[in-house]
Design an enzyme around this catalytic site. Structure first.
Site, PDB file in Angstrom:
ATOM      1  N   ASN A   9       0.863  -1.191   0.000  1.00 15.77           N
ATOM      2  CA  ASN A   9       0.000   0.000   0.000  1.00 15.77           C
ATOM      3  C   ASN A   9       0.896   1.237   0.000  1.00 15.77           C
ATOM      4  O   ASN A   9       1.520   1.547   1.006  1.00 15.77           O
ATOM      5  CB  ASN A   9      -0.892  -0.038   1.253  1.00 15.77           C
ATOM      6  CG  ASN A   9      -1.695   1.232   1.432  1.00 15.77           C
ATOM      7  OD1 ASN A   9      -1.819   2.034   0.511  1.00 15.77           O
ATOM      8  ND2 ASN A   9      -2.243   1.413   2.630  1.00 15.77           N
ATOM      9  N   TRP A  10       0.927   1.908  -1.145  1.00 17.93           N
ATOM     10  CA  TRP A  10       1.836   3.058  -1.271  1.00 17.93           C
ATOM     11  C   TRP A  10       1.262   4.319  -0.631  1.00 17.93           C
ATOM     12  O   TRP A  10       1.955   5.342  -0.550  1.00 17.93           O
ATOM     13  CB  TRP A  10       2.142   3.338  -2.744  1.00 17.93           C
ATOM     14  CG  TRP A  10       2.864   2.234  -3.460  1.00 17.93           C
ATOM     15  CD1 TRP A  10       3.250   1.026  -2.963  1.00 17.93           C
ATOM     16  CD2 TRP A  10       3.286   2.245  -4.826  1.00 17.93           C
ATOM     17  NE1 TRP A  10       3.882   0.273  -3.926  1.00 17.93           N
ATOM     18  CE2 TRP A  10       3.912   0.999  -5.088  1.00 17.93           C
ATOM     19  CE3 TRP A  10       3.190   3.172  -5.870  1.00 17.93           C
ATOM     20  CZ2 TRP A  10       4.452   0.669  -6.340  1.00 17.93           C
ATOM     21  CZ3 TRP A  10       3.715   2.847  -7.109  1.00 17.93           C
ATOM     22  CH2 TRP A  10       4.344   1.610  -7.344  1.00 17.93           C
ATOM     23  N   LYS A  11       0.020   4.265  -0.238  1.00 15.98           N
ATOM     24  CA  LYS A  11      -0.645   5.441   0.356  1.00 15.98           C
ATOM     25  C   LYS A  11      -0.473   6.663  -0.569  1.00 15.98           C
ATOM     26  O   LYS A  11      -0.492   6.507  -1.774  1.00 15.98           O
ATOM     27  CB  LYS A  11      -0.126   5.697   1.769  1.00 15.98           C
ATOM     28  CG  LYS A  11      -0.134   4.434   2.631  1.00 15.98           C
ATOM     29  CD  LYS A  11       0.092   4.696   4.075  1.00 15.98           C
ATOM     30  CE  LYS A  11       0.204   3.362   4.807  1.00 15.98           C
ATOM     31  NZ  LYS A  11       0.215   3.498   6.258  1.00 15.98           N
ATOM     32  N   HIS A  98      -9.230   0.686   5.381  1.00 16.74           N
ATOM     33  CA  HIS A  98      -7.925   0.909   6.007  1.00 16.74           C
ATOM     34  C   HIS A  98      -8.124   1.835   7.209  1.00 16.74           C
ATOM     35  O   HIS A  98      -8.940   2.755   7.167  1.00 16.74           O
ATOM     36  CB  HIS A  98      -6.955   1.529   4.993  1.00 16.74           C
ATOM     37  CG  HIS A  98      -5.553   1.577   5.495  1.00 16.74           C
ATOM     38  ND1 HIS A  98      -5.126   2.538   6.390  1.00 16.74           N
ATOM     39  CD2 HIS A  98      -4.490   0.768   5.269  1.00 16.74           C
ATOM     40  CE1 HIS A  98      -3.850   2.313   6.674  1.00 16.74           C
ATOM     41  NE2 HIS A  98      -3.441   1.253   6.008  1.00 16.74           N
ATOM     42  N   GLU A 100      -6.582   4.288   8.310  1.00 11.42           N
ATOM     43  CA  GLU A 100      -6.449   5.732   8.050  1.00 11.42           C
ATOM     44  C   GLU A 100      -7.741   6.292   7.472  1.00 11.42           C
ATOM     45  O   GLU A 100      -8.114   7.431   7.755  1.00 11.42           O
ATOM     46  CB  GLU A 100      -5.255   5.987   7.107  1.00 11.42           C
ATOM     47  CG  GLU A 100      -3.932   5.782   7.839  1.00 11.42           C
ATOM     48  CD  GLU A 100      -2.770   5.341   6.974  1.00 11.42           C
ATOM     49  OE1 GLU A 100      -2.858   5.442   5.734  1.00 11.42           O
ATOM     50  OE2 GLU A 100      -1.773   4.857   7.542  1.00 11.42           O
ATOM     51  N   GLU A 170      -4.819  -5.407  10.798  1.00 14.09           N
ATOM     52  CA  GLU A 170      -3.790  -4.388  10.974  1.00 14.09           C
ATOM     53  C   GLU A 170      -4.014  -3.653  12.289  1.00 14.09           C
ATOM     54  O   GLU A 170      -4.834  -2.731  12.352  1.00 14.09           O
ATOM     55  CB  GLU A 170      -3.854  -3.369   9.832  1.00 14.09           C
ATOM     56  CG  GLU A 170      -3.644  -3.955   8.454  1.00 14.09           C
ATOM     57  CD  GLU A 170      -3.174  -2.879   7.496  1.00 14.09           C
ATOM     58  OE1 GLU A 170      -2.056  -2.995   7.007  1.00 14.09           O
ATOM     59  OE2 GLU A 170      -3.921  -1.918   7.267  1.00 14.09           O
ATOM     60  N   GLY A 176       2.888   1.953  10.728  1.00 10.43           N
ATOM     61  CA  GLY A 176       3.806   3.079  10.561  1.00 10.43           C
ATOM     62  C   GLY A 176       4.561   3.452  11.825  1.00 10.43           C
ATOM     63  O   GLY A 176       5.193   4.503  11.889  1.00 10.43           O
ATOM     64  N   SER A 216       3.964  -2.535  10.274  1.00 13.99           N
ATOM     65  CA  SER A 216       5.419  -2.569  10.414  1.00 13.99           C
ATOM     66  C   SER A 216       6.037  -3.918  10.028  1.00 13.99           C
ATOM     67  O   SER A 216       6.956  -4.401  10.689  1.00 13.99           O
ATOM     68  CB  SER A 216       5.832  -2.151  11.830  1.00 13.99           C
ATOM     69  OG  SER A 216       5.422  -0.809  12.078  1.00 13.99           O
ATOM     70  N   GLY A 237       3.074  -1.210   4.271  1.00 13.36           N
ATOM     71  CA  GLY A 237       3.068   0.219   3.967  1.00 13.36           C
ATOM     72  C   GLY A 237       4.472   0.721   3.670  1.00 13.36           C
ATOM     73  O   GLY A 237       4.971   0.619   2.549  1.00 13.36           O
ATOM     74  N   GLY A 238       5.147   1.243   4.706  1.00 16.20           N
ATOM     75  CA  GLY A 238       6.449   1.886   4.527  1.00 16.20           C
ATOM     76  C   GLY A 238       7.460   1.051   3.750  1.00 16.20           C
ATOM     77  O   GLY A 238       8.132   1.562   2.835  1.00 16.20           O
TER      78      GLY A 238
HETATM   79  C1  PEP Z   1      -0.456  -0.019   6.263  1.00 18.54           C
HETATM   80  O1  PEP Z   1      -0.614   1.184   6.231  1.00 18.54           O
HETATM   81  O2  PEP Z   1      -1.320  -0.764   5.776  1.00 18.54           O
HETATM   82  C2  PEP Z   1       0.754  -0.530   6.897  1.00 18.54           C
HETATM   83  C3  PEP Z   1       0.761  -1.762   7.267  1.00 18.54           C
HETATM   84  O3  PEP Z   1       1.801   0.349   7.059  1.00 18.54           O
HETATM   85  P1  PEP Z   1       3.270   0.002   7.650  1.00 18.54           P
HETATM   86  O4  PEP Z   1       3.732  -1.252   6.986  1.00 18.54           O
HETATM   87  O5  PEP Z   1       4.092   1.186   7.295  1.00 18.54           O
HETATM   88  O6  PEP Z   1       3.096  -0.186   9.122  1.00 18.54           O
END
Ligand code: PEP
Length: 254
Positions: A9-11, A98, A100, A170, A176, A216, A237-238
């Site tokens: 997920n590049w957000k 998600h 967010e 999640e 994040g 993470s 994500g990251g």
């Molecule tokens: C996400 O936003 O779905 C996520 C898992 O982010 P990260 O891997 O950065 O925690």
């Protein structure tokens, strides 16, 4: 045997040029380095979807997904994108719920149930996200919260529809933050979700549904997480914003 999924997920990151570059790098590395059975999903911002879907056609392991969609197929909804448009851009998946979006866009389980319907109606697979906040976990309410999210967002679906869904657990406190759920914590929740699916749909169906872990995930923790009995890959994500770390996470799934 469930085929594992690793979705990035590049957000709201990567401009168009950077997105194409990252896609080309990932496609090349996956073709060269990944031999096992795993699905890789790239989830960039909407306006890159068409081009990125075309770029990934060279790999039978990689598909694309959108980060969100509207509940209607078309209409006077300025600034919105429909599931029909996501499908036309060549996607296979669409995220729903998600954390967010639950937080910043007030997406409730009942709205998300309609998004899931719109996604399925357009022959896409939802990746339905659920997870508790730190306060909810500290108050030992996490099973109740996750149970409600899954039931209210998905349990109106029939057998055929639920089989097309992917669920992503999640924990909000792990997204994040660099703080990953322990493998025991993650497996415990995944098993709980699968038990809920079994109670509603029966073991044959529940055992086919992929449940991803997100929060993470990194190259050094992916393999251990993905080897748990009920963890079928990850939503990243990251670490998905850099080709080497993302493909190393994919390696943890094979
Ligand atoms: C996400 O936003 O779905 C996520 C898992 O982010 P990260 O891997 O950065 O925690």
């Amino acid at each position: 045997m469930r085929t594992k999924i690793v979705a990035g997920n590049w957000k709201m990151n990567k401009n168009f040029h950077e997105g194409l570059e990252l896609t080309s790098e990932i496609t090349g590395m996956v073709n060269d380095e990944i031999n096992g059975n795993v699905e890789v999903v790239l989830i960039p911002t909407y306006i890159h979807l068409n081009a990125i879907s075309q770029l990934t056609q060279g790999s039978n392991k990689i598909s694309t997904g959108a980060q969100n969609c509207h509940i209607e197929n078309s209409g006077a909804y300025t600034g919105e994108i429909s599931a029909a448009m996501v499908a036309a851009a060549g996607c296979k998946y669409c995220l729903a719920g998600h954390s967010e979006r639950r937080l910043f866009n007030n997406e409730t389980n009942s709205v998300l149930a309609k998004k899931v319907d719109a996604i399925l109606a357009n022959n896409l697979s939802p990746i339905y996200c659920c997870g508790e906040t730190l306060e909810e976990r500290n108050a030992e309410k996490h099973f109740d919260i996750i149970g409600s999210q899954v039931k209210e967002g998905l349990f109106h679906l029939n057998n055929e529809q639920i089989l097309k869904c992917v669920i992503a657990y999640e924990p909000v406190w792990a997204i994040g933050t660099g703080v990953t759920a322990s493998t025991a914590q993650a497996q415990e929740v995944h098993a709980y979700i699968r038990t809920s699916l079994t109670e509603k749909y029966g073991i044959d169906i529940a055992s086919q549904i992929r449940i991803l872990y997100g929060g993470s995930v990194k190259p050094d923790n992916a393999k251990e997480l993905f080897s748990q009995a009920d963890i079928d890959g990850g939503l990243v994500g990251g670490a998905a914003l850099q080709s080497r770390s993302f493909v190393d996470i994919v390696k943890g799934a094979v």
